[in-house]
Structure formats: C-alpha cells, structure tokens
Design an enzyme around this catalytic site. Structure first.
Site, short mmCIF file in Angstrom:
data_model
loop_
_atom_site.label_atom_id
_atom_site.label_comp_id
_atom_site.label_asym_id
_atom_site.label_seq_id
_atom_site.Cartn_x
_atom_site.Cartn_y
_atom_site.Cartn_z
N GLY A 57 29.04 8.08 -2.81
CA GLY A 57 29.50 7.06 -2.33
C GLY A 57 28.51 5.88 -2.81
CD GLN A 111 25.96 -5.23 -20.99
OE1 GLN A 111 24.95 -5.30 -21.39
NE2 GLN A 111 26.13 -6.01 -19.87
CG ASP A 123 31.58 -1.39 -15.21
OD1 ASP A 123 30.89 -2.33 -14.96
OD2 ASP A 123 32.73 -1.70 -15.87
N PRO A 152 41.48 -4.80 -14.35
CG PRO A 152 43.70 -4.44 -14.50
CD PRO A 152 42.80 -5.41 -14.72
NE ARG A 153 34.73 -1.56 -13.60
CZ ARG A 153 33.98 -1.30 -12.61
NH1 ARG A 153 34.09 -0.34 -11.81
NH2 ARG A 153 33.28 -2.20 -12.30
CB THR A 172 32.34 -10.29 -19.63
OG1 THR A 172 31.28 -10.93 -20.43
CG2 THR A 172 32.38 -8.96 -19.45
CE LYS A 199 24.78 -0.58 -16.09
NZ LYS A 199 26.32 0.01 -16.32
CB THR A 259 31.65 -9.43 -14.67
OG1 THR A 259 30.23 -8.69 -14.14
CG2 THR A 259 31.46 -10.77 -15.07
CB ALA A 294 25.43 -6.95 -16.32
N GLY A 295 27.78 -6.64 -14.04
CA GLY A 295 28.10 -6.86 -12.92
C GLY A 295 27.68 -5.59 -12.05
CG HIS A 296 24.19 -3.92 -12.61
ND1 HIS A 296 23.04 -3.99 -13.29
CD2 HIS A 296 25.18 -3.98 -13.76
CE1 HIS A 296 22.94 -4.00 -14.56
NE2 HIS A 296 24.36 -3.68 -14.94
CG LEU A 336 31.22 14.94 -7.11
CD1 LEU A 336 31.43 15.55 -8.48
CD2 LEU A 336 30.35 15.90 -6.04
P1 GDP Z 1 27.28 -0.93 -12.80
O1 GDP Z 1 27.59 -1.88 -13.46
O2 GDP Z 1 26.78 0.32 -13.54
O3 GDP Z 1 26.16 -1.15 -11.79
O4 GDP Z 1 28.46 -0.12 -11.79
P2 GDP Z 1 29.44 -1.53 -10.87
O5 GDP Z 1 28.73 -1.95 -10.13
O6 GDP Z 1 30.02 -2.36 -11.92
O7 GDP Z 1 30.54 -0.28 -10.79
C1 GDP Z 1 30.27 0.86 -10.05
C2 GDP Z 1 31.23 0.58 -8.78
O8 GDP Z 1 31.16 2.15 -7.93
C3 GDP Z 1 30.59 -0.32 -7.53
O9 GDP Z 1 31.71 -0.99 -6.94
C4 GDP Z 1 29.77 0.69 -6.87
O10 GDP Z 1 29.83 0.31 -5.44
C5 GDP Z 1 30.51 1.81 -6.82
N1 GDP Z 1 29.74 3.06 -6.50
C6 GDP Z 1 28.57 3.55 -7.31
N2 GDP Z 1 28.44 4.62 -7.00
C7 GDP Z 1 29.33 5.35 -6.17
C8 GDP Z 1 29.75 6.60 -5.78
O11 GDP Z 1 28.95 7.49 -6.02
N3 GDP Z 1 31.10 6.64 -5.14
C9 GDP Z 1 31.95 5.68 -4.73
N4 GDP Z 1 33.01 5.96 -4.13
N5 GDP Z 1 31.67 4.27 -5.55
C10 GDP Z 1 30.34 4.46 -6.09
P1 IMO Z 2 27.59 -3.64 -16.59
O1 IMO Z 2 26.43 -3.93 -16.68
C1 IMO Z 2 31.58 -2.71 -18.36
C2 IMO Z 2 32.37 -4.95 -22.23
C3 IMO Z 2 33.48 -5.98 -22.08
C4 IMO Z 2 33.98 -5.95 -23.66
C5 IMO Z 2 32.58 -5.68 -24.44
C6 IMO Z 2 32.23 -6.96 -24.94
O2 IMO Z 2 28.37 -3.96 -15.30
O3 IMO Z 2 27.76 -2.03 -16.86
P2 IMO Z 2 30.64 -9.22 -23.88
O4 IMO Z 2 30.95 -9.96 -22.84
O5 IMO Z 2 29.53 -8.35 -23.67
O6 IMO Z 2 30.48 -9.69 -25.36
O7 IMO Z 2 31.92 -7.83 -23.88
O8 IMO Z 2 31.79 -5.21 -23.52
N1 IMO Z 2 31.40 -5.20 -21.48
C7 IMO Z 2 31.18 -4.38 -20.14
N2 IMO Z 2 31.76 -3.35 -19.83
N3 IMO Z 2 30.59 -3.05 -17.83
C8 IMO Z 2 29.36 -4.09 -18.35
O9 IMO Z 2 28.67 -4.22 -17.67
C9 IMO Z 2 30.03 -4.74 -19.34
N4 IMO Z 2 29.40 -5.87 -20.09
C10 IMO Z 2 30.41 -6.23 -21.10
O10 IMO Z 2 34.46 -5.70 -21.34
O11 IMO Z 2 34.67 -4.67 -23.75
MG MG Z 3 29.15 -3.35 -13.71
#
Ligand code: GDP
Ligand code: IMO
Ligand code: MG
Length: 429
Positions: free
Chosen positions: A419, A228, A13, A308-309, A133, A16, A304, A39-41, A336
């Site tokens: 952002g 991840q 998270d 709460p993280r 997850t 990416k 995903t 994953a949740g991107h 940032l």
């Molecule tokens: P990923 O799994 O690494 O792709 O990240 P996630 O999408 O799970 O979580 C990142 C969260 O931060 C998402 O809600 C993005 O829209 C948000 N985000 C990414 N870059 C920025 C940033 O520079 N500033 C802010 N405020 N939010 C961001």
């Molecule tokens: P992205 O790609 C954050 C965490 C889970 C758990 C551990 C194992 O969005 O960054 P799993 O379901 O993979 O067997 O769970 O890994 N986890 C993540 N945490 N971002 C993710 O993906 C994750 N994918 C798995 O919360 O602690």
């Molecule tokens: Mg994510």
C-alpha cells in the site's frame, strides 16, 4: 550505511518516494542526485492528530522532508527549476512542514530556464518524439554538456548572468522565433525573476559536496535518492527513449560529489508489474483488458503530467540487466496489493527473437521492440493484502510469487510494499 542508494530499477514510478520516506526514519540526510522536476515522487502520510491521511507529490525536494530530523540535499547532478522548487517549498510550508534549515541546494546545480521548457516542447513536436514530461530536462542537460549552462552560483553575479542568458537565447533564437516569436523572451525580465529566486533561495544554497563529505566523516547516515529509473538512464537505458541523466547507481557519486568508496548499499525499487510513460520499447506491455485492469487498480497515471501509464507484466529479463548495471544488492517490491484481484500473474523470464533465446540484453530500441517475451505463470492469491503487516501473514501464493522472483532475479528481496502508506511495508525475513 553510510551511503545507501535507493533507485528505480524499471522505467520510473516504482514507488521510490514511498520507500525513501519509509527508510528516512533511520537516516540523517536524504540527497537527490539527478533529474529535475520531471520526477513525481508520491508520499502518503498516515492520519494523525485529528488530521486525515495526506498525499504529497514531490518533484525536486527529497522524499525525506517529512521526517523533521532529516536534512534534504539537492545535489549538483540535478537540473533545478526554481519556479517548481518555490511552488514546492510553499506547498510544504502551507502544510506545516518546516523546510528552512533542512534543505540544502548545490551551488553547482544547473538551472532550468524558461527557454529550456520551450525547446523541450518544440522538439516534441517533431517526428522523433520521446514523450517527455515537458519540464525542460533535455535542453538543460544539453547546455550543461555544451558548457554553456547557467548554474545556481551564476545567480550571484548580475553581469555574468546577463551575458550568459543573452548568449543562450541568441543561440536558440532561430528555433524559438519560428515557434514562439521569441519577443516573449525578455532577458531583463528573466534576470529580474531569477535574481528574485536567488534572494528567496539564498539561505539554502551551499557546497553540498563538501557538506556530504563532512557528514561522512562524522559517520552520518546518508540515503541517495534516485529519480526516474535505470531503464531511462541516458547511458544504460532504452536509448533514445530515455531521460537525459544517470539514474543508475554511478550517477549518485557524480551527482552528489561523493566517492564510490562511500557507497555501502544499493537498493532497487521494483514494481510488481511494469509501467512506462512516454514512448519507447516495452516488451511486456499489455494493450488489452489485463493492462487496463493494472492501470485502474494501480492508479497508473503520471504523478507529474497525469498521463496514463502504459502497463504490462513484470519483466525479469530487463530487471536482471538493471541489477547488473546498478550493482543492486537487494530489492523492494512495491504495489504487490495491485495484483490481489488477479487469477493469474505472469512474469517474463527471458526474451526470444525468431524463436531463439536471446543471450545478451539488447539495448537498441529496434531489437527490444521485436523481442518475444517468454512467460512463467503464477497462481494469483485473490485475497486482499493491504491490511497485512508482516511478511509471514501474506497468502501462500503471494509468498511463492515473491520467493520465485528472488530466484529468477538472482537477488535478495528485502521488502514488500502492500500500500502507499509507510506502515504498509513488510520486511522479508
Ligand atoms: P516514484 O516516482 O517512484 O516515487 O513513484 P510515483 O509516486 O510516481 O508512483 C507510485 C504510486 O504508487 C504513487 O501513487 C504511490 O502512492 C503508490 N504506491 C507506492 N507504493 C505502493 C504500494 O505498495 N501499493 C499501492 N497500491 N500503491 C503504492
Ligand atoms: P519518477 O522520478 C516515469 C520519462 C518521460 C519520457 C522520458 C524523457 O517519478 O520515476 P524527460 O522529461 O525526462 O526528458 O522525459 O522519461 N520520465 C519518467 N517516467 N517517471 C519519471 O520520474 C520520469 N521522468 C521522466 O515520460 O518518456
Ligand atoms: Mg513518479
């Protein structure tokens, strides 16, 4: 280029999705190499043509899909949940994003079956809960390494599929029966359902390793997208509180079937603070108002699962470890802007145990649980940064913080994100 790896350097998270989408403007192919629908991107598209800003959360499809020129590849290292994939394809199509002809799925990718999710949930009821997850990831990789997994290519042959499916359900019957009274698992139904997926996904399935290697010969620019983060890596992460694949850079070669010699650049995505979802050690975690403020300001809820993280200060000791195991050459700092309000910002520069500096990064969870983080404190900038469009215009204190991070981590800071949108990305010159 030709192959640039973009990976999470922390516990996932890091942003990416945002950075991969931003960089996709200049590439031909974006390829996911491991993980699954855990994953949740998140990608936020800017407003345009009368349409408001729109947020998409991708679980399986690479984050390059929003650039029409880009071909997206789901590699052999991914565990593919066809239910999640079909939903994602449908959502994109409904939003007017063309997927046909732009998505390729490896015939060697292993499939997530309904019982994988059941087994994942069952294991999470036990005492040694990981906080997964619940997407069936661990059990699907167990089958892969037990050499009993069902792959995309197996969908082509009904008899083989039936045989393998029966064997796999039977071998897990005792546990499934105990927990779910497994009569709900009907082999015929699953086969029909998965063969229907095969019909729908047929146009996407191919030998993606061959495709990528041919693309390399034609000098195409490829971006390998990790899911991840390195500290969740099954080999190098905070075992056993990890995922079941290799998000680290080595995973890109095995997960895509490309040679290490093709990799020309490795970029680590680093959030300006730390977060973690699920259980496991987290040395800089803040179980206080500051942690709460990071969660609230950063919107730190799982993309995903909505959980709460856990939040805390940036952990440079863990990051140096991550830089080492991945060979990270440059870093993109994200979020940032989330620190804009803070009067003081802290960074953990090293760990101590019993007052003594640790000289070796501990990878056993007990030691990592027990370390005392040593912090360096920076003055906050207390100015809004999300509207800033060039690195030079950042407040002085923000630049001091970024430049000090470069030194503490011993690496180049390449980008700073202020952002969630594409345009909120600053290149550090
Ligand atoms: P990923 O799994 O690494 O792709 O990240 P996630 O999408 O799970 O979580 C990142 C969260 O931060 C998402 O809600 C993005 O829209 C948000 N985000 C990414 N870059 C920025 C940033 O520079 N500033 C802010 N405020 N939010 C961001
Ligand atoms: P992205 O790609 C954050 C965490 C889970 C758990 C551990 C194992 O969005 O960054 P799993 O379901 O993979 O067997 O769970 O890994 N986890 C993540 N945490 N971002 C993710 O993906 C994750 N994918 C798995 O919360 O602690
Ligand atoms: Mg994510």
């Amino acid at each position: 280029m030709p192959v640039q790896i973009i990976l999470g350097a922390q516990w996932g998270d890091e942003g990416k999705g945002k950075i991969v989408d931003h960089l996709s403007e200049h590439v031909d192919i974006v390829a996911r190499y491991q993980g699954g629908a855990n994953a949740g991107h998140t990608v936020v598209l800017p407003p345009g043509k009368g349409k408001p800003e729109k947020e998409y959360v991708l679980h399986l499809i690479p984050s390059g899909i929003f650039h029409p020129r880009v071909t997206c590849v789901i590699g052999n290292g991914v565990v593919l949940d066809p239910v999640a994939l079909m939903t994602e394809i449908k959502q994109l199509k409904n939003a007017g994003i063309k997927v046909a002809g732009r998505l390729l799925i490896s015939h060697n990718a292993h499939l997530i079956m309904p019982y994988h999710k059941m087994l994942d949930a069952a294991r999470e009821r036990g005492e040694e809960k990981i906080g997964t997850t619940g997407r069936g990831i661990g059990p699907a990789y167990i089958d892969k390494y037990m050499r009993t997994g069902i792959r995309v290519v197996d969908l082509l042959n009904r008899d083989t599929l039936c045989k393998k499916l029966k064997r796999n359900i039977e071998s897990n019957n005792e546990l499934l029966n105990k927990l779910y009274h497994s009569q709900s698992l009907n082999v015929e139904e699953i086969i029909n359902e998965y063969q229907e997926f095969d019909r729908k996904l047929d146009e996407y399935i191919t030998d993606t390793s061959e495709y990528l290697n041919n693309a390399l010969k034609r000098k195409k620019r490829i971006l390998a997208e990790g899911a991840q983060g390195a500290l969740l890596d099954v080999d190098h992460g905070t075992y056993p509180f990890v995922t079941s694949s290799n998000p680290t850079s080595g995973g890109a070669c095995t997960g895509l079937g490309i040679p290490p010699t093709a990799i020309t650049s490795i970029v680590g995505i680093v959030k300006a603070y730390s977060t973690r979802v699920g259980n496991g050690p987290f040395p800089t975690e803040l179980n206080n108002e500051t942690g709460e403020l990071l969660r609230k300001t950063g919107g730190e809820y799982g993309a995903t699962t909505g959980r709460p993280r856990r939040c805390g200060w940036l952990d440079a000791e863990s990051l140096r470890y991550s830089i080492r195991v991945n060979g990270i050459q440059k870093i993109a700092i994200t979020k940032l802007d989330v620190l804009d309000e803070f009067k003081e910002i802290r960074v953990c520069t090293e760990f101590k145990v019993g007052g003594k500096k640790l000289t070796h990064y501990p990878t056993d969870s007990q030691t990592l649980d027990a370390v005392e983080p040593v912090y360096r404190t920076f003055k906050g900038w207390q100015t809004k940064t999300s509207g800033i469009r060039s690195y030079g215009k950042l407040p002085k204190e923000a630049k001091t913080y970024i430049e000090a991070l470069g030194k503490i981590l011993g690496t180049t800071i390449w980008m700073v994100s202020v952002g969630a949108r594409r345009d909120q990305t600053l290149i550090v010159r």
